[in-house]
Design a protein around this motif. Sequence first.
Motif: not given
Length: 853
Positions: A610-617
């Motif tokens: 989730x941390x890796x995807x938060x910025x884009x998603x």
Amino acid sequence: MTPFVAALARHRHRETAAIGALSWGDLGSAVDRRAKELRVGETFLVCEVARDASWVVELLAAHTVGATFVPLDPSTPAPYRRALRERLATADARALAGLAWVVFTSGSTGRPKGVCVGFGGVEELLRAQVSAFEIGSESRVLWALSPGFDASFSDVGTALYAGATLFPYPGATSNFSDLLAFLHTHAITHADLPPSLLAHIDPEALPRSLQTIIVGGEPCPPHALRAHARRRRIVNVYGPTEATVCTSLEVLSADGPARNRPSIGVPLEGVQYACIAGELVIAGPAVAHGYLDDDALTAARFTSEGYRTGDRVRQEADGSWTFEGRLDRQVKIAGKLVAPEELEACLRAVSGVRRAFVAVVDGRLVATVDASCNDQELHASYMQLPRHLHPSRILRGATTVSERGKTQEVSWELHRLTEAILGRPVGVDDPLSLDSLRRIEFVAGIDGELGICLPSDALSDVATLRDLDRVVGAAGPDAVASVAELVARFPAPHTAPRAPTNMHSAPARPPGAAKGGEETASGVAPVFLTGATGLLGAHLARALGRARVPLRVLVRARTDQEAHARLEELGIMATPVVGDLADHALLAAEAAAASMVVHLAASLRIDANMDALYTENVAPLAPLLASGTKLVFASSLAVLAFSTLVGGGMNLDPTHSVEDAGIFGGYAQSKALGEAWCAGHPQAHVIRIGLVVADDKDLPSGRCPLRALTAALHLLGMRPSGHFLGAAFDAVPLGAVVEALLACVHPAQDAPPKAVYAATPATVDDLYAAFEAAGRPLTIVPPEEFRNAIYRSPLLPLERRAALELLRVSDRDSALNIDSNMLFRLTARRFDPSFGVPNDPRQTLLRLVTAVA
């Protein structure tokens, strides 16, 4: 009359010795007496006799009365031999009738394979070997191989066939000095020696009588072969047990061409070789009848093309064949085929052993176990196996100590992967010494084996397994989190959002980026679309263009010219907006000037957390929601929730709240959080979309899981055997999704759809049937063979990941099993049927297979 019995009949009148000091006449009399003790029509004869004349008598007597000969090495532990006898006693008698012999070899399924060999290739085998070895009636032939090893039929058979004298060696071949003394004492002329032994014997130390040395079963160092070939005839033989001992051979020359890889020569007469997808397939009468009481394995390895050896080969210009390694984990140790899985199964059967993995290190078996039992219990378990299956070392699973002083286990899969890549046992604090090439291997292995994508420089500071475990653990996907937990970590915009620690600051607008606030020439505010250059977005943009809907689309590019060129390439009629999802000011301005926002853009990294995807998603929703413009948020691949309301299964009914359910994986969590943010805004509309399937021939397979799996299966040409639990796809046709999105955009739509997915899920069996219908049937192979093929083939990361996920759900009890089968958890659907789009999954998959292939 069998070839062995016929050979005895030809030579029994001779007065010379047949075996040691035993004459041909005495050998014939002994066979006659033993045959009378047996019943004519006996199905099989188990021989647990050491390497001596009585073994030969048993063989000849069995063939005299028509019984199948089953040799068991008496040095093998009694419980192991007893288990094999029990298998023979319960086997179908018809499977054992009329065979030359049944030989048990190590099996990758965790139990020995009983190879049922007929007489079809025996005569040609003996004739070809006698000629190549130059054995005559005056020859003195050494028999030093295990009596349970199928190559013993070659040593015994060639001596019988040529009328030579056979000399059984009473000792162990590992005792060099005793073996050399035996060769000298008995003036041996022909010796079948293990290649590993030959490399340690000085050619000058061998007796002058020795004319021919036969090697086979495992590669021998080329320099050793050439050194011996300068003084005597060297014949390299090759052949699996499943094809009657030997199927090809080569007489080596000291002056012949040097080879980096061992040659296996040319096939014997009557044997056909073919290379299919890099694997040697053998056909002809020498091929065995299959495996005893194992129909599934027989079907997988004995195909209409012939016997699939599992050996990688290449045919040279001169017609000879070169051995290039195995497709599976099986190796030759001391001339014997060893499947590490058999030792793994033995260790896992011990009470207290949670996991076990066996690697081959420097030609020896090394076992790593995760167990609470003691070493004595482990030792007692493997002592029941043949000696060549005993591990040289047993290592305990690696552990780390946390900051709080608690002992924690290093990822088992990571520990196993590390030892496999490095080819040596690794402790938690042992130096890994990773150079740039090794780091690339680890990044690829971690992606393929663990399903975790790392940037290429992520391992630059990794020195030990402890470091590696920390880096991988930080990058791995979150397992399960509820919506409430997600909202607490990443509050919705209207509740004073707290930026996550890894959120990047928004960069300045790129040069040439368009500004919002303008209307089209018709005076109608445009629709603003994100994700227009993706699969779904491009089709939606083209459909909106055909409907003459004014459209502005977000395009990641350096200039307006580059963005226009990109849209023209995709056939999209729209105004490009140069920028990306990180530019929140741009998103807010475009949304404020638009009549509607359709937000499709997202990172499709289903293996990220989730941390890796938060910025884009997730984060881009904040400026879009703040604009107050009507927003259509596409929750692609839907939201995968685990809830006690559905017995722990998948709960994807779009009318049901998932507030208290567990959401699996970072990708699904990002979509669930986006839905939660949209839930508080009356202008926001969420549409859940299943797994979109398109049959465009030019689409890459790097993003769609089902397309990636289809491409992987096509490239591999095979599929793993096993049962597929929950491995299904919501294969919703692309056209149906575009229609649903158009219904959300159309201003006259009063009740925009909440979800779009296929009413009938597509199963893995449907996918296999589609390959059949397309004329590209997949060969069924054992799971381990499928796994090795995955790493040998040039697959894209998601293709490799998809194939590994298929393997994991097809063989849950194997050492390959990983609890998180993310691919199928993200694609298998259980929606409310009233929301489904009518579909024919087989036709959808057939179009997909045809497009990919």
